[in-house]
Design a protein around this motif. Structure first.
Motif, PDB file in Angstrom:
ATOM      1  N   GLU A 132       9.203   3.603  -5.828  1.00  0.00           N
ATOM      2  CA  GLU A 132      10.070   4.722  -5.479  1.00  0.00           C
ATOM      3  C   GLU A 132       9.531   6.054  -5.998  1.00  0.00           C
ATOM      4  O   GLU A 132       9.860   7.117  -5.459  1.00  0.00           O
ATOM      5  N   ASN A 133       8.702   6.003  -7.032  1.00  0.00           N
ATOM      6  CA  ASN A 133       8.187   7.235  -7.638  1.00  0.00           C
ATOM      7  C   ASN A 133       6.768   7.575  -7.193  1.00  0.00           C
ATOM      8  O   ASN A 133       6.099   8.385  -7.836  1.00  0.00           O
ATOM      9  N   GLY A 134       6.322   6.959  -6.104  1.00  0.00           N
ATOM     10  CA  GLY A 134       5.082   7.405  -5.484  1.00  0.00           C
ATOM     11  C   GLY A 134       3.918   6.458  -5.550  1.00  0.00           C
ATOM     12  O   GLY A 134       2.910   6.671  -4.867  1.00  0.00           O
ATOM     13  N   GLU A 135       3.989   5.404  -6.353  1.00  0.00           N
ATOM     14  CA  GLU A 135       2.892   4.441  -6.406  1.00  0.00           C
ATOM     15  C   GLU A 135       2.955   3.530  -5.185  1.00  0.00           C
ATOM     16  O   GLU A 135       4.034   3.054  -4.814  1.00  0.00           O
ATOM     17  N   LEU A 136       1.811   3.310  -4.549  1.00  0.00           N
ATOM     18  CA  LEU A 136       1.789   2.478  -3.343  1.00  0.00           C
ATOM     19  C   LEU A 136       2.182   1.054  -3.723  1.00  0.00           C
ATOM     20  O   LEU A 136       1.502   0.414  -4.525  1.00  0.00           O
ATOM     21  N   PRO A 137       3.265   0.518  -3.168  1.00  0.00           N
ATOM     22  CA  PRO A 137       3.699  -0.835  -3.533  1.00  0.00           C
ATOM     23  C   PRO A 137       2.791  -1.893  -2.916  1.00  0.00           C
ATOM     24  O   PRO A 137       2.066  -1.633  -1.955  1.00  0.00           O
ATOM     25  N   SER A 138       2.861  -3.083  -3.481  1.00  0.00           N
ATOM     26  CA  SER A 138       2.051  -4.189  -2.961  1.00  0.00           C
ATOM     27  C   SER A 138       2.644  -4.712  -1.658  1.00  0.00           C
ATOM     28  O   SER A 138       3.818  -4.497  -1.341  1.00  0.00           O
ATOM     29  N   ALA A 139       1.806  -5.419  -0.910  1.00  0.00           N
ATOM     30  CA  ALA A 139       2.251  -5.968   0.371  1.00  0.00           C
ATOM     31  C   ALA A 139       3.367  -6.994   0.181  1.00  0.00           C
ATOM     32  O   ALA A 139       4.305  -7.060   0.985  1.00  0.00           O
ATOM     33  N   ASP A 140       3.285  -7.803  -0.892  1.00  0.00           N
ATOM     34  CA  ASP A 140       4.317  -8.825  -1.075  1.00  0.00           C
ATOM     35  C   ASP A 140       5.663  -8.207  -1.430  1.00  0.00           C
ATOM     36  O   ASP A 140       6.718  -8.680  -0.995  1.00  0.00           O
ATOM     37  N   LEU A 141       5.664  -7.117  -2.221  1.00  0.00           N
ATOM     38  CA  LEU A 141       6.924  -6.434  -2.518  1.00  0.00           C
ATOM     39  C   LEU A 141       7.527  -5.847  -1.242  1.00  0.00           C
ATOM     40  O   LEU A 141       8.732  -5.977  -0.995  1.00  0.00           O
ATOM     41  N   ALA A 152       6.568  -3.003   5.352  1.00  0.00           N
ATOM     42  CA  ALA A 152       5.246  -3.615   5.251  1.00  0.00           C
ATOM     43  C   ALA A 152       4.239  -2.901   6.146  1.00  0.00           C
ATOM     44  O   ALA A 152       3.086  -2.677   5.758  1.00  0.00           O
ATOM     45  N   ALA A 153       4.680  -2.523   7.365  1.00  0.00           N
ATOM     46  CA  ALA A 153       3.777  -1.813   8.281  1.00  0.00           C
ATOM     47  C   ALA A 153       3.404  -0.448   7.706  1.00  0.00           C
ATOM     48  O   ALA A 153       2.249  -0.007   7.788  1.00  0.00           O
ATOM     49  N   TRP A 154       4.381   0.221   7.145  1.00  0.00           N
ATOM     50  CA  TRP A 154       4.144   1.523   6.532  1.00  0.00           C
ATOM     51  C   TRP A 154       3.140   1.388   5.377  1.00  0.00           C
ATOM     52  O   TRP A 154       2.188   2.159   5.246  1.00  0.00           O
ATOM     53  N   LEU A 160      -0.653   3.082   5.003  1.00  0.00           N
ATOM     54  CA  LEU A 160      -1.013   3.911   3.857  1.00  0.00           C
ATOM     55  C   LEU A 160      -2.204   3.328   3.108  1.00  0.00           C
ATOM     56  O   LEU A 160      -3.093   4.069   2.648  1.00  0.00           O
ATOM     57  N   GLU A 161      -2.250   2.013   2.979  1.00  0.00           N
ATOM     58  CA  GLU A 161      -3.358   1.379   2.280  1.00  0.00           C
ATOM     59  C   GLU A 161      -4.655   1.568   3.050  1.00  0.00           C
ATOM     60  O   GLU A 161      -5.715   1.840   2.475  1.00  0.00           O
ATOM     61  N   ALA A 162      -4.562   1.441   4.399  1.00  0.00           N
ATOM     62  CA  ALA A 162      -5.757   1.633   5.224  1.00  0.00           C
ATOM     63  C   ALA A 162      -6.253   3.066   5.131  1.00  0.00           C
ATOM     64  O   ALA A 162      -7.460   3.331   5.047  1.00  0.00           O
ATOM     65  N   ALA A 163      -5.306   4.003   5.149  1.00  0.00           N
ATOM     66  CA  ALA A 163      -5.687   5.415   5.051  1.00  0.00           C
ATOM     67  C   ALA A 163      -6.324   5.701   3.692  1.00  0.00           C
ATOM     68  O   ALA A 163      -7.310   6.440   3.595  1.00  0.00           O
ATOM     69  N   ARG A 164      -5.791   5.115   2.657  1.00  0.00           N
ATOM     70  CA  ARG A 164      -6.334   5.332   1.310  1.00  0.00           C
ATOM     71  C   ARG A 164      -7.745   4.778   1.196  1.00  0.00           C
ATOM     72  O   ARG A 164      -8.646   5.409   0.655  1.00  0.00           O
TER      73      ARG A 164
END
Length: 403
Positions: A34-43, A58-60, A64-68
């Motif tokens: 919630e505070n900006g850290e990219l969450p894991s796929a399982d979460l 999960a899609a979002w 974001l992970e691909a863009a990073r």
């Protein structure tokens, strides 16, 4: 990060601790997401599954992970990520709004569910529990389904309140029908809802039910603490003081017991029933006072108070089949616990109390009847005592569950 804001919006008034318990992930991982850290796929998959968002989170996260991973570390890469994220967020927000708008409960549905809860509360003390339980369950289930479907914030608070009161009533019904395990599950569910809304009556009703479960589980100190920690509200104040008094009496604290009874008497109310605990009127207070005094061994003091309570029910000044049965049983207990016991009349009154509840026996009355049988053990040869004990044996726990 917009994804973090989206998770906060979906969580609404629910605490992070509550969400953590429901999805099985530590609260710190939710907080970081919630505070900006990219969450894991399982979460994200767990959040999608819990909120039924169709894979949105999960899609979002995947985008974001691909863009990073695909961008460099320079300012241009940062700008591209922000543009991509904002664009994706806007599209998902629009889709989410349309989906939620379609399934958000209309005002009429909310009003009808609220009316059902009010109706259940109004007849709680006069309708056999086995008849009322499925009605309350249907209301609870309807509210829970609408909550699971993702109601908007405004409707969510109302549905949470409806589901919370329904779960409380189901906890009380399950307990009175002899299923303490189910009662604990529903009281836990009601507590979860109470955590999400500011409703002191629901929270106090929860405390009263928790005190009852502790008391009948012989956890008297815990019963006192539940009653004392409850939110203070005029509607529930007398009942909670009464529950504190009965537990203190069981602990052998006459001074504390009488002080709690005095608080109970000052807080007695005579108002229409509302969702939550039933109103604690004068006749209920008299019956409760007499029962607690009898437990302390003050049978002579308890007897006239108990007779006044029974008279109020029999003349129609008070209603409720369970409370009526308790008043009669309390009078029986007072008679057998006074210095000169009248065991025969006590046993006859015990039979009368069981007859009042023949169509719908409750766990609390069976427990009180069991204590009366123990008090009458020294008078076993009396025919009235024999009749009472035989009738009590017939009203078994399976009978409670089958009614």
């Amino acid at each position: 990060m917009a994804l973090g804001r989206r998770i906060r919006i979906l969580r609404g008034r629910m605490s992070q601790d509550t969400l953590s318990r429901r999805i099985g992930f530590h609260r710190t991982r939710i907080s970081k997401a919630e505070n900006g850290e990219l969450p894991s796929a399982d979460l994200c998959a767990a959040l999608d599954d819990y909120w039924r968002t169709g894979g949105e989170i999960a899609a979002w996260q995947a985008r974001l992970e691909a863009a990073r991973d695909g961008d460099g570390d320079g300012a241009a890469g940062t700008d591209r990520r922000q543009v991509f994220e904002f664009s994706a967020a806007g599209l998902i927000a629009a889709d989410t709004y349309r989906r939620r708008a379609r399934r958000n409960p209309d005002a009429l549905t909310l009003s009808e569910l609220a009316d059902e809860v009010d109706g259940h509360a109004a007849v709680f003390t006069t309708t056999p529990h086995a008849i009322l339980a499925p009605r309350v369950y249907r209301t609870w289930q309807s509210a829970e389904r609408l909550l699971d479907a993702g109601a908007k914030t405004r409707a969510q608070a109302r549905l949470t309140q409806i589901a919370g009161y329904s779960a409380y009533m189901l906890s009380r019904l399950a307990f009175n029908l002899g299923d303490q395990a189910a009662s604990r599950r529903f009281v836990t569910q009601a507590g979860d809802h109470a955590d999400q809304i500011d409703d002191p009556v629901l929270a106090a009703a929860m405390a009263a039910m928790s005190s009852t479960l502790a008391f009948y589980g012989h956890q008297y100190t815990e019963a006192v603490e539940f009653a004392r920690r409850a939110p203070d509200h005029p509607y529930t104040r007398a009942r909670l003081a009464a529950y504190e008094a009965r537990a203190l009496a069981a602990l052998g604290d006459p001074g504390g017991t009488r002080e709690a009874l005095a608080r109970m008497r000052r807080a007695v109310i005579d108002v229409p029933a509302r969702p939550g605990s039933s109103p604690f009127g004068p006749a209920t207070a008299e019956s409760f006072t007499a029962g607690v005094l009898a437990r302390l061994g003050a049978g002579d003091e308890a007897e006239p108070i108990a007779r006044a309570a029974v008279d109020a029910f029999e003349r129609g000044r008070a209603v409720g089949f369970e409370d009526h049965g308790h008043a009669v049983m309390v009078l029986a207990t007072a008679l057998v616990r006074r210095p000169r016991p009248d065991a025969a009349e006590a046993a006859r009154l015990g039979l009368r109390a069981l007859a009042i509840l023949a169509a719908s026996p409750t766990q609390t009355l069976i427990s009180r009847a069991g204590r009366l049988a123990a008090d009458l053990a020294g008078h076993a040869p009396l025919p009235e005592v024999v009749d009472f004990r035989e009738r009590l044996i017939a009203v078994t726990r399976p009978a409670l569950m089958e009614e």
